[in-house]
Design an enzyme around this catalytic site. Structure first.
Site, short mmCIF file in Angstrom:
data_model
loop_
_atom_site.label_atom_id
_atom_site.label_comp_id
_atom_site.label_asym_id
_atom_site.label_seq_id
_atom_site.Cartn_x
_atom_site.Cartn_y
_atom_site.Cartn_z
N CYS A 1 26.55 20.34 32.59
CA CYS A 1 27.86 19.88 33.04
C CYS A 1 28.35 20.53 34.34
O CYS A 1 28.85 19.81 35.22
CB CYS A 1 28.92 20.02 31.95
SG CYS A 1 28.33 20.52 30.36
N ARG B 1 18.76 28.32 26.14
CA ARG B 1 19.76 29.11 25.42
C ARG B 1 19.05 30.13 24.56
O ARG B 1 18.06 29.80 23.89
CB ARG B 1 20.63 28.20 24.55
CG ARG B 1 21.44 27.23 25.39
CD ARG B 1 22.33 26.36 24.57
NE ARG B 1 22.83 25.26 25.39
CZ ARG B 1 23.44 24.20 24.91
NH1 ARG B 1 23.65 24.10 23.61
NH2 ARG B 1 23.86 23.24 25.71
N GLN C 1 18.08 17.92 27.24
CA GLN C 1 19.14 17.05 26.73
C GLN C 1 19.06 15.70 27.42
O GLN C 1 18.76 15.62 28.60
CB GLN C 1 20.50 17.67 27.03
CG GLN C 1 20.77 18.97 26.31
CD GLN C 1 22.13 19.51 26.68
OE1 GLN C 1 22.45 19.65 27.85
NE2 GLN C 1 22.94 19.80 25.69
N ASP D 1 21.32 14.03 28.68
CA ASP D 1 22.71 14.32 28.98
C ASP D 1 23.31 13.30 29.95
O ASP D 1 22.60 12.72 30.75
CB ASP D 1 22.75 15.72 29.63
CG ASP D 1 24.03 16.45 29.32
OD1 ASP D 1 24.90 15.88 28.65
OD2 ASP D 1 24.16 17.60 29.77
N HIS E 1 27.38 12.73 32.01
CA HIS E 1 28.80 13.04 32.14
C HIS E 1 29.49 11.87 32.80
O HIS E 1 29.06 11.40 33.85
CB HIS E 1 28.98 14.34 32.91
CG HIS E 1 28.41 15.50 32.16
ND1 HIS E 1 27.17 16.01 32.42
CD2 HIS E 1 28.90 16.18 31.10
CE1 HIS E 1 26.91 16.99 31.56
NE2 HIS E 1 27.94 17.11 30.74
N LYS F 1 36.21 14.86 19.78
CA LYS F 1 34.84 14.35 19.89
C LYS F 1 34.45 13.44 18.73
O LYS F 1 35.13 13.38 17.71
CB LYS F 1 33.85 15.51 20.00
CG LYS F 1 33.91 16.45 18.82
CD LYS F 1 32.91 17.60 19.00
CE LYS F 1 33.02 18.57 17.85
NZ LYS F 1 31.93 19.50 17.76
N HIS G 1 31.34 14.12 27.88
CA HIS G 1 29.93 14.53 27.74
C HIS G 1 29.34 13.64 26.66
O HIS G 1 30.00 13.41 25.64
CB HIS G 1 29.79 15.97 27.23
CG HIS G 1 30.62 16.99 27.90
ND1 HIS G 1 30.07 17.98 28.68
CD2 HIS G 1 31.95 17.22 27.90
CE1 HIS G 1 31.02 18.78 29.11
NE2 HIS G 1 32.18 18.34 28.66
ZN LIG Z 1 28.16 18.42 29.20
#
Ligand SMILES: [Zn+2]
Ligand SMILES: [Zn+2]
Length: 641
Positions: free
Chosen positions: A337, A366, A384, A386, A388, A472, A518
Site C-alpha cells: 500500500c 513478514r 499478494q 493486491d 488499491h 471491512k 485495499h
Molecule cells: Zn493494502
C-alpha cells in the site's frame, strides 16, 4: 422483575435471579437440553448462574463457537478428574479449550506417561460423564484458595493464584474434583458423550524453558458419538490432502533450509500453476478497470515511518537493510500500500479521474517466528494479489460491489461454492479509537452492508471487528472437508490517505481526501494455493492444471508418434509432457496417477498404426481410444465450461 433481551430483539420479563437455563426452559424444553452456556451482556456465563439485572442474553449451544469452547474447556476438567482418579497425586497446570478440543498440562511426577494409557483415561472420562456430575461454582477468598492447594500440594495452582486478586477467585467442582477456574462450564458432565485423546507432548510451565516440563495431553470431545466418528474421518482425509504432502508428490513447491525457513521455492509445475492463477485474475482485473503497477521489494525507512508500519511493526519485523555508504535504512516490503500511495501522488488528480485502481502481484516479507511457520499457509515471504482503489466517498459502494463480483468470479472458477462474508464494523460504543470522520464511517459502513445485500451475500455483521482505519468485508470459504478458511478481503482505509496526504480536486475546486480500498481476492497466492490443493485434493480444475496430459509410449518405438501428438496438442494451447522413461506401462500409469495429471494418453502399436490415442482420465480410468482431434475437442470443451 428483570428485562431480558434475546438476540432476535424480543424482550421477556423474568424474576430477578433467573438463570439462562431457566430462560431456555421457558422457551422450549428442547432448547434447554442443548444449552451449554450463555452470553450475558457480552460475557460467557454458566447457564445456571443467576441474572440479577436487565441483560442481553444469548443462549449458547454446540453450534456456537463459544458454546463449543465451553464444552471443551469443561471436558478438560473431566479429563483432570479422570487423571486424578487413575493416578493419584497428579498435579495440574492449565487446561484451556483450543480451536478443536482442549488440552491439560499435568505433572505426573516420576511416572512415565505414554499414549498406551489413552484408552483407560477415555473410558474413565466416559464413566464419570455418565454420572451427570454438575459443575458447581464457588467464590473463594485468596487465603482459602491458597490453603486448599497448599494442602493438596499443587504448586502450579498456587503459582496461578499468586497473580489473582482477592475477590475474583472462583473454584469449580464436579464430582470429586475441584479446580481453580474462572469458568464458565457446561451444566453437567452428561453432555459429553464421546471422548478421544489425540496426542501427548511436553510443555514448559508457563512457556518458560527454565521451569519444569509438564505433560500436555491433547483431547477432543463431542456431544454425539457420530460426531467423533465424522471428525476422525475428516482428520484422515485432511492428512491425505495435506498440501505439504501433495505439494511434494506433485512437485509444486519446496523449502530449503539453505534458502531460509518459510521462504517457498516454486518448482516449474508450481510456477506454471501460479502463473495460470495470476493470468486468470489479471485478465479479470483488466476488464474491471484495474491498471497493473510494479514496485520494488524494499522501501526506504521513511516510507514506513509515514505509513505508520515502522512504529507499529518495526521492532517485530525483519530488521533494516543498510547501505554501505550513505547510511540509509531500507525495509523489506511488508505491504504494497505505501508504494501505491506514492504512485497515486505522481500527478494531480481530479474528481473525474477517480476511481484509480492499481493492482500488483506484490511480494511482501513478514517476520514470523520459526515455530509458527507452516507449509504455504504461514510463510515469511508471499505474494499478494493486491490492489488499491482510490475513490471518492460516494464511490465506495459501487467499488465494493465490483470487488465482490470479482471475488465471487474467482471462487466460482475454482470450485469454492460454500462461503460467507463477515462485515466488520466499528464498536458503536467506542468510536474514539477509530480514525476518520463519523460521516465517512457511516457512509462506508452502510455502503458495505448495502453492497453485500445487493449481491445476495450471506453475511454476518460483527461490531467492533473493524480495523482502526476502516470497516471491512472478509470472505470465509468452507472447503470440501468442511473446514473454514479466510480468503479474500476488502478493506476501507481512511488512515493512509491522511498519512500520505493524498488529494484530489473536487467539483467544488477544493482539495479532498480520497478513500482508499485495499482488496485481495486470493489473499496471498501461497495461502490460496495451499487451500486450493487441500480443497480439491490436488485435482485442480483442468484449466489450472500445470500439466493437462501426459503421453505414455509403451516402448521407445512409439516415441516419434508421441512427439507428434504432443506438438499437435501444444499448438492448441493444451500443455503436457511425454514420459520417455524406460519403464513398464503399468508403472508409468501409476506415477502419473500420483502426480494427478488429468489425462494419460497411451500410445502403442495399434494407436500408432491407426493414428489414435488410448485415453485414461485420472481417478476415472479408461475412456477408450479416439483420434487426437476428438481428444482435443473434449479437452477444450472441458476447459471452457
Ligand atoms: Zn493494502
Ligand atoms: Zn474451568
Amino acid at each position: 422483575m428483570i428485562n431480558i433481551t434475546l438476540p432476535d430483539g424480543s424482550l421477556r420479563q423474568y424474576e430477578k435471579g433467573t438463570s439462562s437455563m431457566q430462560i431456555a426452559q421457558s422457551i422450549s424444553e428442547g432448547l434447554a437440553r442443548n444449552v451449554l452456556a450463555a452470553e450475558v451482556d457480552g460475557q460467557v456465563w454458566d447457564a445456571g448462574r443467576a441474572i440479577e439485572q436487565d441483560a442481553h442474553v444469548k443462549l449458547l449451544t454446540w453450534n456456537d463457537l463459544q458454546g463449543k469452547a465451553t464444552f471443551w474447556h469443561s471436558s478438560a476438567h473431566l479429563m483432570a478428574e479422570a487423571l486424578e482418579a487413575l493416578y493419584p497425586g497428579t498435579k495440574f497446570g492449565i487446561g484451556p479449550a483450543i480451536e478443536t478440543g482442549f488440552y491439560y498440562d499435568v505433572d505426573f511426577g516420576d511416572r512415565v506417561f505414554s499414549s498406551d494409557e489413552f484408552k483407560q483415561i477415555e473410558d474413565k472420562m466416559l464413566e464419570l460423564a455418565r454420572t451427570k456430575e454438575e459443575f458447581s461454582r464457588k467464590a473463594v477468598s485468596k487465603a482459602d484458595a491458597i490453603d486448599y492447594f497448599t494442602e493438596k500440594g499443587d504448586e502450579y495452582k498456587l503459582d496461578l493464584i499468586k497473580d489473582l486478586t482477592d475477590g475474583s477467585i472462583t473454584f469449580y467442582t464436579q464430582g470429586n474434583f475441584t479446580d481453580l477456574c474462572r469458568g464458565p462450564h457446561i451444566p453437567n458432565t452428561s453432555f459429553i458423550k464421546a471422548v478421544k485423546l489425540m496426542s501427548v507432548a511436553g510443555a514448559y510451565w508457563r512457556g518458560d524453558e527454565s521451569r519444569k516440563q509438564l505433560t500436555r495431553i491433547y483431547a477432543v470431545t463431542f456431544p454425539k458419538a457420530s460426531e467423533l466418528t465424522e471428525y476422525l474421518h475428516m482428520l484422515e482425509e485432511a492428512k491425505k490432502r495435506d498440501h505439504r504432502k501433495l505439494g511434494k508428490e506433485m512437485e509444486l513447491f519446496a523449502f530449503s533450509e539453505k534458502v531460509g525457513m518459510g521462504l517457498p521455492l516454486w518448482l516449474p509445475k508450481g510456477a506454471a500453476l501460479r502463473e495460470r492463477l495470476t493470468n486468470f485474475l489479471q485478465k479479470a482485473q483488466v476488464k474491471a478497470g484495474y491498471e497493473q503497477v510494479i514496485t520494488p521489494h524494499i522501501g526506504h525507512k521513511n516510507l514506513y515511518v509515514t505509513s505508520g508500519h515502522y512504529e507499529k511493526y518495526g521492532a517485530d519485523s525483519f530488521q533494516p537493510i543498510k547501505t554501505p555508504q550513505e547510511g540509509e535504512e531500507f525495509f523489506l516490503k511488508p505491504m504494497n500500500c505505501p508504494h501505491h500511495c506514492e504512485i497515486y501522488k505522481t500527478k494531480p488528480r481530479s474528481y473525474k479521474d477517480l476511481p484509480v485502481r492499481y493492482a500488483e502481484f506484490g511480494t511482501v516479507y513478514r517476520y514470523e517466528q520459526s515455530g509458527e511457520l507452516h507449509g504455504l499457509t504461514r510463510v515469511r515471504g508471499f505474494t499478494q494479489d493486491d490492489a488499491h482503489l482510490f475513490c471518492r466517498p460516494d464511490q465506495v459502494k459501487d467499488e465494493f460491489k465490483k470487488v465482490i463480483d470479482l471475488v465471487l468470479y474467482v471462487f466460482g472458477a475454482l470450485g469454492f461454492e460454500d462461503y460467507t462474508a463477515q462485515v466488520s464494523l466499528r464498536d458503536p460504543n467506542n468510536k474514539a479509537k477509530y480514525i476518520g470522520t463519523d460521516e465517512n464511517w457511516a457512509l462506508a459502513e452502510s455502503s458495505i452492508i448495502e453492497a453485500a445485500a445487493e449481491k445476495g451475500l450471506r453475511t454476518v455483521v460483527e461490531y467492533g471487528e473493524a480495523a482502526f482505519y476502516g470497516p471491512k468485508l472478509d470472505f470465509m470459504v468452507r472447503d470440501a472437508l468442511g473446514r473454514k478458511w479466510q480468503l479474500g478481503t476488502i478493506q476501507v482505509d481512511y488512515n493512509l490517505p491522511e498519512r500520505f496526504e493524498l488529494e484530489y480536486t473536487g467539483s467544488d475546486n477544493q482539495k479532498h481526501r480520497p478513500v482508499m480500498i485495499h482488496r485481495a481476492p486470493f489473499g496471498s497466492l501461497e495461502r490460496f494455493v495451499a487451500v486450493l490443493i487441500e480443497h480439491c485434493a490436488g485435482n485442480f480444475p483442468l484449466w489450472l492444471s500445470p500439466e493437462q496430459f501426459i503421453i505414455l509410449p509403451i516402448s521407445e518405438k512409439y516415441e516419434d508418434y508421441a512427439k507428434k501428438l504432443s506438438e499437435s496438442l501444444k499448438d492448441s494451447d493444451i500443455c503436457g509432457l511425454i514420459d520417455f522413461r524406460d519403464e513398464k506401462i503399468g508403472r508409468k500409469i501409476r506415477d502419473a496417477e500420483v502426480k494427478k495429471i488429468p489425462y494419460m494418453l497411451i500410445v502403442g502399436e495399434k494407436e500408432t498404426a491407426e493414428g489414435l490415442v488410448s485415453v485414461r482420465k485420472h481417478g476415472e480410468g479408461d475412456l477408450g481410444s479416439m483420434s487426437i482431434e476428438e481428444f482435443k475437442k473434449q479437452i477444450i470443451k472441458e476447459i471452457t465450461v
